[in-house]
Design a protein around this motif. Sequence first.
Motif, mmCIF file in Angstrom:
data_model
loop_
_atom_site.group_PDB
_atom_site.id
_atom_site.type_symbol
_atom_site.label_atom_id
_atom_site.label_comp_id
_atom_site.label_asym_id
_atom_site.label_seq_id
_atom_site.Cartn_x
_atom_site.Cartn_y
_atom_site.Cartn_z
ATOM 1 N N HIS A 1 11.253 -5.763 -17.537
ATOM 2 C CA HIS A 1 11.287 -4.407 -16.980
ATOM 3 C C HIS A 1 11.612 -3.366 -18.045
ATOM 4 O O HIS A 1 11.368 -2.174 -17.838
ATOM 5 C CB HIS A 1 12.305 -4.341 -15.840
ATOM 6 N N PRO B 1 7.490 -5.439 -12.634
ATOM 7 C CA PRO B 1 8.486 -5.553 -11.562
ATOM 8 C C PRO B 1 9.709 -6.329 -12.035
ATOM 9 O O PRO B 1 9.587 -7.315 -12.768
ATOM 10 C CB PRO B 1 7.738 -6.311 -10.458
ATOM 11 N N ILE C 1 19.123 -2.466 -8.688
ATOM 12 C CA ILE C 1 17.902 -2.842 -9.389
ATOM 13 C C ILE C 1 17.636 -1.831 -10.496
ATOM 14 O O ILE C 1 17.915 -0.630 -10.325
ATOM 15 C CB ILE C 1 16.715 -2.918 -8.402
ATOM 16 N N LEU D 1 8.279 2.102 -9.807
ATOM 17 C CA LEU D 1 7.981 1.508 -8.511
ATOM 18 C C LEU D 1 9.009 1.952 -7.482
ATOM 19 O O LEU D 1 10.193 2.110 -7.792
ATOM 20 C CB LEU D 1 7.978 -0.022 -8.609
ATOM 21 N N TYR E 1 11.206 1.115 -4.359
ATOM 22 C CA TYR E 1 11.785 -0.048 -3.697
ATOM 23 C C TYR E 1 12.602 0.399 -2.492
ATOM 24 O O TYR E 1 13.285 1.433 -2.524
ATOM 25 C CB TYR E 1 12.689 -0.836 -4.652
ATOM 26 N N THR E 2 12.532 -0.409 -1.467
ATOM 27 C CA THR E 2 13.394 -0.250 -0.299
ATOM 28 C C THR E 2 14.134 -1.555 -0.092
ATOM 29 O O THR E 2 13.674 -2.618 -0.525
ATOM 30 C CB THR E 2 12.585 0.104 0.958
ATOM 31 N N ALA E 3 15.275 -1.482 0.570
ATOM 32 C CA ALA E 3 16.115 -2.670 0.764
ATOM 33 C C ALA E 3 16.360 -2.891 2.242
ATOM 34 O O ALA E 3 16.515 -1.941 3.016
ATOM 35 C CB ALA E 3 17.435 -2.526 0.022
ATOM 36 N N SER F 1 21.852 3.896 0.358
ATOM 37 C CA SER F 1 21.428 3.778 -1.038
ATOM 38 C C SER F 1 22.244 4.733 -1.892
ATOM 39 O O SER F 1 22.781 5.729 -1.398
ATOM 40 C CB SER F 1 19.934 4.087 -1.187
ATOM 41 N N LEU G 1 14.576 -6.798 -1.450
ATOM 42 C CA LEU G 1 14.017 -5.595 -2.070
ATOM 43 C C LEU G 1 12.505 -5.680 -1.990
ATOM 44 O O LEU G 1 11.902 -6.665 -2.435
ATOM 45 C CB LEU G 1 14.483 -5.488 -3.515
ATOM 46 N N GLN G 2 11.900 -4.622 -1.463
ATOM 47 C CA GLN G 2 10.461 -4.612 -1.243
ATOM 48 C C GLN G 2 9.828 -3.397 -1.908
ATOM 49 O O GLN G 2 10.387 -2.302 -1.915
ATOM 50 C CB GLN G 2 10.147 -4.589 0.256
ATOM 51 N N SER G 3 8.616 -3.639 -2.489
ATOM 52 C CA SER G 3 7.799 -2.579 -3.052
ATOM 53 C C SER G 3 6.364 -2.857 -2.637
ATOM 54 O O SER G 3 5.929 -4.023 -2.651
ATOM 55 C CB SER G 3 7.927 -2.552 -4.571
ATOM 56 N N PRO H 1 8.452 -9.659 -2.338
ATOM 57 C CA PRO H 1 9.834 -9.176 -2.195
ATOM 58 C C PRO H 1 10.801 -9.990 -3.047
ATOM 59 O O PRO H 1 10.575 -11.166 -3.355
ATOM 60 C CB PRO H 1 10.109 -9.352 -0.698
#
Length: 987
Positions: free
Chosen positions: A223, A249, A278, A283, A285-287, A299, A326-328, A333
């Motif tokens: 990253h 990622p 993270i 990107l 990201y949502t959690a 957050s 964690l999703q993008s 995930p």
Amino acid sequence: MVCAALPVLLLAMTLPPVESPVAQVSQPAQSQAGGESGQPLDQRSGEGESVLASVYVQLALSNQTWPLAISRTLTRPLASASSFPRTLTGLSLTTECNVHADGQSYCACLSGYQWNTSVCSHHRPCQTTHNHRPCGCLVLGSTEAGYCQLLPPAPGRLSPNSWVRTPGTTLNLTLVKSRETTNLNWFLRPAGSPTLILLQPGTHVSLASSPGQAVLSIFNVSHRWAGEYLCCFEAQGFRWELSQLVEVPPQATDVARLPDQLSISCATCPGFQLTCCIPRTHLAYTASWSPGEGSKASSASAPGSQCFVLAVQRCPAVDTTYTCELQSPGLAPLRVPISVTIIQDGDTTCPGDSSATAWNVTKAGHVAQAPCPANRTGVVKRTCGPDGIWEPVYSSCTDAELLALHRRARLLWAGQGQPTVEVPQILARLSEQVTAVSSPSDLLALLGTISFLAQVVVDARIQLTRRALQGLLKTTDKVLDLDTDSLWAPAQAQKPSVGSALLLAVETLACHLCPQGQPFSFSLQNVQLQTQLLGPAFPADYRASFSTQPPLQACIPRRSLAPLRHNGTNISVTSLLLQKLDRLLPSNYGQGLGDSLYATPGLVLSISIMAGGQAFNQGEVIMDFGNTASTHTPHCVFWDHGLFQGKGGWSDEGCQVQTAHASPTTQCICRHLTAFSILMSQNTVPENPTLELLSQVGLGASILALLVCLGVYRLVWRVVVQNKVAYLRHMALLNMVLCLLAADTCFLGAPLLPPGPRSPLCLAAAFLCHFLYLATFFWMLAQALMLAHQLLFVFHQLSKCRVLSLMVVLGYMCPIGFAGAALGLYLPRGQYLGEGACWLNGKGGALYTFVGPVLAIVGVNGLVLTMAVLKLLRPSLSEGPPVEQRHALLGVTKALLILTPIFGLTWGLGLATLLEKVSIVPHYIFTILNTTQGVFILLFGCLMDKKIREALLQRFCRTPPPKSTISLATYETYIPEDSKGRSEDAR
């Protein structure tokens, strides 16, 4: 700052094609917008051709409002009467200039236009920017005029167009070129940073270029390599910039959890908070948390990170594992687990403790965690033991500034940045940040930064200024003063090679001072540096002196530097002295030093030579360590970074002690350049006057006995060699006497010679002693083999001349082969001569080329003697050799039966004396037995022979000899004098 001055606009007017042999277009004296006259532009072409003419007009506006009238179609007649009207069909704004109070104009190009490279190179940009970026705004003088030019189509493209790279793979960016390009460079703008970082070849970066394309390769991406990549180059007279956004990622290991496990009592703490962070990227990201019942998710932002927090308001009844997912969009995930252990009634726990850090009640066998203080990164952990007692606190908290410098240096080594600019900057900042070192993690981060910088300097082949080198030396001086118990010892427990790595990094950086900064001297409490630039015609030896305790002087003879002089190359010699570093190096000792404990004088001297930009490690260096007189034996050593699987260790290979009697100075001679010191053995037997006296007396007695033996042979030779076996036996013994006599004489006189590898007489004495002593034993082996042949091959005897020839080859050719091999193998390594003596080195392996063959000969002789005794004890004489030969064979056997065990015991004890932890007794026994070998040969090899005794009695007493009797053990045979055979002597 833009002042209230008239803005200036430059416009491009495009005329339609014309069919006129000559078309001249000029600007009006006053335009409708109030513009000023510009320079005329002529367009000439051949008759009947169409011409597209572009006319640039400079307009001075009274305000910043764009007059609509300018956008109308403008017509005007040509100046010539023969011309016809032209119509202005296009009008484009190219450059907008704002005039400041100082009269300078800040001229910016509008979209589709740019200053050409020629104009860019002679004017400064409006804002500080990288020299390789496109030229969009310049500062022009009050008397200068210029305009941006229309950009042609891009001369290349980046391929491919979109990138999302998997961590650990290789990223390849390719510029496909349609035109010739120059000054091509690659840049990276990391995610969340406005700074452009130049990419250069490194451990992770590779650059390749060909006429049709240029390729940037990033290996093992993570990253930290995500961001916008820019390719900047020059083509068609303009500077170009092509960009590509690359996303890498993060992995699950990049996600920080606080805590990663939790032990909690619901009775005392009904709620708790979990966090996963993270690294910040482009990107989104949502959690989501599971389980999430009775909890509140939110957050938060942190420097360089995006954090997601779960506030658990209702404590679970049983142990629970919470998962932060964690999703993008478009990516798999990331799931990070955090285990929560609930303390039940009756569980063994460690009590809460808030002495320095707040520790909650924790279940036995679990680890409690706490965040680091402000401006520090990491985590504080404390384990609750199985018996409910807190164990010591472990902290990985690192100063944020030191950690940032460490990451910057690591990325610089990987290929991000400009080493020539950033290395001096980091060295200067390190000298200021040493005071922030308060934990082992801080120390490891600082030392790791220095090691990375040393790698960068070597790989990039850059040279340091005096100021940069002073920053390094100041940092090193302060680091060597840091507390050993609280900082160095824990750091060495985590990384045993940390001291060795510091030594390697500092001596690497110190020898890269630029020639313009030499000569240079710098002295601090723990660090002293001297550099000297030697011209192609340097007149004398290189010398350096250091006012330390003990005082130290170093010298490199001119003959060692002479091979480096070629093509007028200057030679840079750097001497770096470090104090207190020896205590920070691991107690590792290489082959030849054993496992003993050693003391050091606290000095480590590093000498390096640079010539023509290359480092040279070969060369003779002479060092004088003053005031090191001690009852312990000194060892000249150097630090070998390759020993013990890269941890490093002391080695004496290539180094020699040169001590002078009654002198407090220890002189070391080494045949290579690196970091040197001396070790004082704490277990070696000191010099003993009694041993020296015993050695001299024993050698004198041995020489006297051997001379007596030669005198005896001179008197009785004709009487005792009247058959082949007796002749061969006494011939071998005579050669043993001659060899041992010469060897003892050489060995007794060797201490009078100047010791050391530079003394030809000392080398010759050591070689002769090695050869002659080996020859003594090989002639004893020849005796034994002759005995075996006579007993085993009774009816297939060789002639006397042939046997004697074989004995000569065995007695002299084999020893000279061993001695020559030892000289050729160990002298180039500096391991041939012992310390301060003209004899073989007992530590480096040279002595084993003598002791090994000797013990092998003793073993072979033992086997031969066993066979001989069994043969000669047989009851029947008819099975053996003739009686006269049997008498001679028994004489050989008796002599070998005594001499072989004595010589074997002698050199068995000789091996024992090579051990460090050995008492004084083996030294005394070995000295007595070794120096009196001549006496043993006289007594048991010569005088014990009955034929010799009878011949001596007959010569001196004039009495008839008694009848001969052969006796061995309990078996006796009477041999009449008149029955002695002579047949064998004719063979």
